[in-house]
Design an enzyme around this catalytic site. Sequence first.
Site, mmCIF file in Angstrom:
data_model
loop_
_atom_site.group_PDB
_atom_site.id
_atom_site.type_symbol
_atom_site.label_atom_id
_atom_site.label_comp_id
_atom_site.label_asym_id
_atom_site.label_seq_id
_atom_site.Cartn_x
_atom_site.Cartn_y
_atom_site.Cartn_z
ATOM 1 N N ASP A 140 0.589 -1.297 0.047
ATOM 2 C CA ASP A 140 -0.152 -0.098 -0.244
ATOM 3 C C ASP A 140 0.702 1.207 0.091
ATOM 4 O O ASP A 140 1.794 1.435 0.661
ATOM 5 C CB ASP A 140 -0.650 -0.193 1.372
ATOM 6 C CG ASP A 140 -1.955 -1.043 1.248
ATOM 7 O OD1 ASP A 140 -2.204 -1.228 0.261
ATOM 8 O OD2 ASP A 140 -2.452 -1.036 2.065
ATOM 9 N N ASP B 59 -13.711 -4.428 -1.883
ATOM 10 C CA ASP B 59 -13.253 -4.759 -0.457
ATOM 11 C C ASP B 59 -14.459 -4.760 -0.456
ATOM 12 O O ASP B 59 -15.898 -4.025 -0.275
ATOM 13 C CB ASP B 59 -13.249 -2.787 -0.295
ATOM 14 C CG ASP B 59 -11.678 -2.854 -1.043
ATOM 15 O OD1 ASP B 59 -10.838 -3.344 -0.755
ATOM 16 O OD2 ASP B 59 -11.260 -1.248 -1.206
#
Length: 251
Positions: free
Chosen positions: A11, A130
């Site tokens: 990330d 997600d």
Amino acid sequence: MIAKRIIPCLDIRDGRTVKGIEFINIRDAGDPVELAIRYMEEGADELVFLDITATQEKRKALSTLVIQIAKHISIPFTVGGGIRTIEDAAILVNAGADKIAVNTAAVTEPHLIEQIAHRFGGQCLVVAIDTRLEDGTWYVYLNGGRVATNVTAIDWAIEAAQRGAGEILLTSINHDGRKEGFALDITRAVANAVKIPVTASGGAGTLSHFSDVFTEGKADAALAARLFHFGEMNIQTLKAYLQSQHIPVRI
């Protein structure tokens, strides 16, 4: 049998690798290029880079990072975060990304999936989902897990595949960073519902969690971040374990 893939996820925020728990409590994890080289040397099959605070203004900075990554590694890597148009995707592909991951924009503008797949090929397109479990149902969340929808993860995965997605990257927000195991039920349900590869993300903490997600969860690949970033698990050790469990991996 096709080999299962191990994929470290990096990330990215302001050019650095970071990691949190359930998408919050973010802390620094290191230089993304250095980590990418390390994971390649350890035997990672692929890498995923997600700009978690991407904006249009940062697209140039992200493409510069992609160029540097492409210069230093020889394994496939996926880049995502803030991709809203075919032009955004083209910038990153031209910079050296092997695959593009789209998430929020794919839900709000589903034709983007078809556009990217048509221009670059379905093998280049990963639809990232997600998802959070609420009242027994797994729903899709947008904008880094901050915005709820009434779309179920299974329905969206099916539609994404029909529109041309080449892979699904499925992240359980409930399990993210907790190291208590992957969400086996929704991973298995999505894998059974689509004919494209499914990568499981969120919850890796032990060697057995990986074998579980490949056998019980029916995943084609497993992604982890914190576990690898902070030296809690080595990819070579993980692959040796999976091989001992008769799970096919590339050594």
